[in-house]
Design a protein around this motif. Structure first.
Motif, mmCIF file in Angstrom:
data_model
loop_
_atom_site.group_PDB
_atom_site.id
_atom_site.type_symbol
_atom_site.label_atom_id
_atom_site.label_comp_id
_atom_site.label_asym_id
_atom_site.label_seq_id
_atom_site.Cartn_x
_atom_site.Cartn_y
_atom_site.Cartn_z
ATOM 1 N N MET A 1 0.834 -1.188 0.000
ATOM 2 C CA MET A 1 0.000 0.000 0.000
ATOM 3 C C MET A 1 0.885 1.260 0.000
ATOM 4 S SD MET A 1 -2.968 -1.231 -0.164
ATOM 5 C CE MET A 1 -3.850 -2.752 0.196
ATOM 6 N N ILE A 2 0.373 2.323 -0.598
ATOM 7 C CA ILE A 2 1.174 3.540 -0.663
ATOM 8 C C ILE A 2 0.637 4.634 0.245
ATOM 9 C CG2 ILE A 2 2.077 3.103 -2.943
ATOM 10 C CD1 ILE A 2 -0.042 4.819 -4.126
ATOM 11 N N ASP A 3 -0.511 4.415 0.890
ATOM 12 C CA ASP A 3 -0.984 5.367 1.884
ATOM 13 C C ASP A 3 -1.934 4.661 2.831
ATOM 14 O OD1 ASP A 3 -3.397 5.110 0.596
ATOM 15 O OD2 ASP A 3 -3.530 7.181 -0.067
ATOM 16 N N GLY A 8 -3.988 0.887 -3.516
ATOM 17 C CA GLY A 8 -2.681 0.393 -3.898
ATOM 18 C C GLY A 8 -2.279 0.645 -5.326
ATOM 19 N N VAL A 9 -2.922 1.569 -6.026
ATOM 20 C CA VAL A 9 -2.589 1.866 -7.416
ATOM 21 C C VAL A 9 -2.002 3.265 -7.496
ATOM 22 C CG1 VAL A 9 -3.476 2.145 -9.761
ATOM 23 C CG2 VAL A 9 -4.422 0.366 -8.278
ATOM 24 N N ARG A 10 -0.955 3.406 -8.281
ATOM 25 C CA ARG A 10 -0.357 4.722 -8.535
ATOM 26 C C ARG A 10 -0.556 5.048 -10.017
ATOM 27 N NH1 ARG A 10 4.682 3.660 -7.201
ATOM 28 N NH2 ARG A 10 4.582 4.583 -5.113
ATOM 29 N N VAL A 36 7.708 3.602 -3.365
ATOM 30 C CA VAL A 36 7.132 2.493 -2.623
ATOM 31 C C VAL A 36 6.500 1.532 -3.629
ATOM 32 C CG1 VAL A 36 5.381 1.828 -0.933
ATOM 33 C CG2 VAL A 36 6.699 3.943 -0.619
ATOM 34 N N PRO A 37 6.817 0.236 -3.578
ATOM 35 C CA PRO A 37 6.287 -0.712 -4.563
ATOM 36 C C PRO A 37 4.756 -0.747 -4.564
ATOM 37 C CG PRO A 37 8.089 -1.696 -3.330
ATOM 38 C CD PRO A 37 7.747 -0.407 -2.629
ATOM 39 N N THR A 38 4.171 -0.680 -5.739
ATOM 40 C CA THR A 38 2.728 -0.783 -5.913
ATOM 41 C C THR A 38 2.463 -0.978 -7.398
ATOM 42 O OG1 THR A 38 0.600 0.215 -5.332
ATOM 43 C CG2 THR A 38 2.267 1.675 -6.273
ATOM 44 N N ALA A 39 1.216 -1.077 -7.796
ATOM 45 C CA ALA A 39 0.867 -1.170 -9.207
ATOM 46 C C ALA A 39 0.979 0.212 -9.840
ATOM 47 C CB ALA A 39 -0.557 -1.703 -9.361
ATOM 48 N N ASN A 40 1.818 0.345 -10.854
ATOM 49 C CA ASN A 40 2.040 1.616 -11.537
ATOM 50 C C ASN A 40 1.371 1.596 -12.908
ATOM 51 O OD1 ASN A 40 4.110 2.998 -9.688
ATOM 52 N ND2 ASN A 40 5.058 1.007 -10.041
ATOM 53 N N VAL A 41 0.547 2.593 -13.176
ATOM 54 C CA VAL A 41 -0.136 2.708 -14.462
ATOM 55 C C VAL A 41 0.205 4.070 -15.058
ATOM 56 C CG1 VAL A 41 -2.336 2.686 -15.680
ATOM 57 C CG2 VAL A 41 -2.006 1.222 -13.672
ATOM 58 N N VAL A 42 0.765 4.072 -16.256
ATOM 59 C CA VAL A 42 1.275 5.293 -16.877
ATOM 60 C C VAL A 42 0.386 5.736 -18.039
ATOM 61 C CG1 VAL A 42 3.269 6.374 -18.001
ATOM 62 C CG2 VAL A 42 3.627 4.566 -16.291
#
Length: 212
Positions: A1-3, A8-10, A36-42
């Protein structure tokens, strides 16, 4: 999680101005390694392709709708370019595909996403006042992302409020409304090796509400 919201998605918007950055793929990987590791969508901005479309619009008088969708196609083409540089990234046509992905990095097809949004109860408006920043914010809202990160060639000037960023053209006029439900927004200067950034959170919520 990032917050602490459990999201958990960035969602990452890569500015089209960064496509001429030497070793863009390497710079992107170095920045991602610090996160912080998480799912990254660009999503990738329109950059020079969008600028060319603006010139054609001034010359030929395109409709707002035509200019809007051509600019989104420019984003899609630039996304394909980034995908050719970041071989480890998945290309996805919808946010629902995040759950099916096998890699921690994805590039979203903005055209398919926005066509899906067009069928929603409250679709985004069409026109040059809606750019890739607002589209990325929309994707962050749809995916209930923990944060939206704007990777750009510079930081907003001080005072770095969202209202000031709109006034100076750092983000588009639709951004305050598009980002109003997001818990955190980070602006990062990807051209500097230290990756300086500005975060909009907390006190910025009131600022967004006034301009939404």
């Amino acid at each position: 999680m990032i917050d602490d919201t459990g999201r958990g998605v960035r969602i990452i918007k890569l500015g089209g101005s960064l496509l001429d950055l030497p070793d863009l793929a390497g710079v992107m990987r170095r920045w991602l390694a610090r996160q912080v590791p998480t799912a990254n969508v660009v999503l990738v901005g329109g950059g020079r392709l969008a600028d060319a479309l603006r010139q054609y619009d001034r010359l030929h008088g395109l409709s707002d709708l035509d200019a809007h969708w051509l600019a989104i196609r420019a984003m899609e083409l630039n996304g394909r370019l980034l995908a050719s540089l970041l071989k480890e990234a998945d290309w996805i046509d919808s946010l629902e595909a995040i759950a099916e992905r096998t890699e921690p990095l994805s590039i979203l097809n903005p055209y398919i996403f926005m066509r899906q949004d067009e069928r929603s109860a409250a679709p985004m408006p069409s026109g040059w006042h809606v750019t890739s920043d607002s589209i990325a914010a929309r994707a962050a809202e749809h995916s209930r992302a923990g944060e939206l990160v704007l990777l750009k060639s510079a930081l907003p000037t001080v005072p770095a409020t969202i209202a000031a960023a709109v006034a100076e053209g750092y983000v588009d006029p639709s951004f305050p409304a598009a980002s109003r439900l997001l818990p955190r927004i980070r602006c990062v200067n990807l051209r500097q090796q230290t990756f300086p950034e500005v975060t909009w959170k907390g006190q910025s919520l009131e600022d967004r509400a006034k301009n939404g």
